[in-house]
Scaffold this motif. Structure first.
Motif, PDB file in Angstrom:
ATOM      1  N   LYS A 142       0.669  -0.958   0.109  1.00 60.35           N
ATOM      2  CA  LYS A 142      -0.005   0.275   0.119  1.00 60.35           C
ATOM      3  C   LYS A 142       0.814   1.211   0.326  1.00 60.35           C
ATOM      4  O   LYS A 142       0.311   2.479  -0.929  1.00 60.35           O
ATOM      5  CB  LYS A 142      -0.532   0.177   1.447  1.00 60.35           C
ATOM      6  N   GLN A 143       2.281   0.856   0.981  1.00 59.01           N
ATOM      7  CA  GLN A 143       3.071   2.108   0.880  1.00 59.01           C
ATOM      8  C   GLN A 143       3.594   2.761  -0.140  1.00 59.01           C
ATOM      9  O   GLN A 143       3.282   3.655  -1.042  1.00 59.01           O
ATOM     10  CB  GLN A 143       3.971   2.069   1.671  1.00 59.01           C
ATOM     11  N   SER A 144       4.050   1.369  -1.235  1.00 59.46           N
ATOM     12  CA  SER A 144       4.503   1.792  -2.702  1.00 59.46           C
ATOM     13  C   SER A 144       3.722   2.084  -3.975  1.00 59.46           C
ATOM     14  O   SER A 144       3.642   2.532  -4.339  1.00 59.46           O
ATOM     15  CB  SER A 144       4.803  -0.145  -3.214  1.00 59.46           C
ATOM     16  N   ASP A 145       2.305   1.305  -3.063  1.00 59.04           N
ATOM     17  CA  ASP A 145       1.020   2.212  -4.385  1.00 59.04           C
ATOM     18  C   ASP A 145       0.983   3.347  -4.079  1.00 59.04           C
ATOM     19  O   ASP A 145       0.607   4.469  -5.138  1.00 59.04           O
ATOM     20  CB  ASP A 145       0.060   1.206  -4.220  1.00 59.04           C
ATOM     21  N   LYS A 146       1.347   4.275  -2.612  1.00 58.74           N
ATOM     22  CA  LYS A 146       0.934   5.413  -2.721  1.00 58.74           C
ATOM     23  C   LYS A 146       2.201   6.160  -3.881  1.00 58.74           C
ATOM     24  O   LYS A 146       1.838   7.265  -4.357  1.00 58.74           O
ATOM     25  CB  LYS A 146       0.784   5.510  -1.483  1.00 58.74           C
ATOM     26  N   LEU A 147       3.775   5.700  -4.073  1.00 57.51           N
ATOM     27  CA  LEU A 147       4.246   5.947  -3.987  1.00 57.51           C
ATOM     28  C   LEU A 147       4.283   6.141  -6.009  1.00 57.51           C
ATOM     29  O   LEU A 147       4.139   7.147  -7.195  1.00 57.51           O
ATOM     30  CB  LEU A 147       5.443   5.921  -4.224  1.00 57.51           C
ATOM     31  N   LEU A 148       3.763   5.130  -6.629  1.00 63.29           N
ATOM     32  CA  LEU A 148       3.756   5.319  -7.918  1.00 63.29           C
ATOM     33  C   LEU A 148       2.308   6.031  -8.603  1.00 63.29           C
ATOM     34  O   LEU A 148       2.143   5.765  -9.708  1.00 63.29           O
ATOM     35  CB  LEU A 148       2.722   3.344  -8.194  1.00 63.29           C
ATOM     36  N   LEU A 149       1.012   5.653  -7.429  1.00 62.89           N
ATOM     37  CA  LEU A 149       0.191   6.232  -8.152  1.00 62.89           C
ATOM     38  C   LEU A 149       0.701   8.128  -8.349  1.00 62.89           C
ATOM     39  O   LEU A 149      -0.119   8.860  -9.071  1.00 62.89           O
ATOM     40  CB  LEU A 149      -0.896   6.738  -6.518  1.00 62.89           C
ATOM     41  N   LEU A 150       1.713   8.897  -7.450  1.00 67.34           N
ATOM     42  CA  LEU A 150       2.385   9.994  -7.486  1.00 67.34           C
ATOM     43  C   LEU A 150       3.165  10.285  -8.712  1.00 67.34           C
ATOM     44  O   LEU A 150       3.247  10.825  -9.424  1.00 67.34           O
ATOM     45  CB  LEU A 150       3.184   9.998  -5.934  1.00 67.34           C
TER      46      LEU A 150
END
Length: 71
Positions: free
Chosen positions: A32-40
Motif C-alpha cells: 500500500k505504501q508502494s502504491d502511494k508512490l506509484l500513484l504519485l
C-alpha cells in the motif's frame, strides 16, 4: 484479471504473470505504501505489475489492463 493470471501484451511478447494490482484492497502495508508512490508517479489504480523471464533474467514492469489479454 487477477493476481497470478498469465497474460501477454495484445501486441505480442512473452507470457507474464500478474504479480500485483495497484490499489488492491488486499495488499499488505508495504504494498500500500508502494502504491502511494506509484500513484504519485503517474500510474493508476488497477494497473498491473507483471513479471516474466528473459532467458534467465527476471524482468518486471507495470501495464494498463487494456494493453494485456489473458493467455
Amino acid at each position: 484479471m487477477n493476481k497470478g493470471d498469465i497474460v501477454v501484451l495484445k501486441s505480442g511478447g512473452p507470457e507474464m504473470t500478474i504479480k500485483r494490482i495497484i490499489g488492491d484492497e488486499n495488499s499488505n502495508t508495504k504494498e500500500k505504501q508502494s502504491d502511494k508512490l506509484l500513484l504519485l508517479n503517474g500510474y493508476d489504480i488497477g494497473d498491473l505489475l507483471c513479471e516474466w523471464f528473459d532467458k534467465n533474467e527476471l524482468k518486471s514492469n507495470i501495464f494498463k489492463q487494456n494493453s494485456l489479454k489473458l493467455k
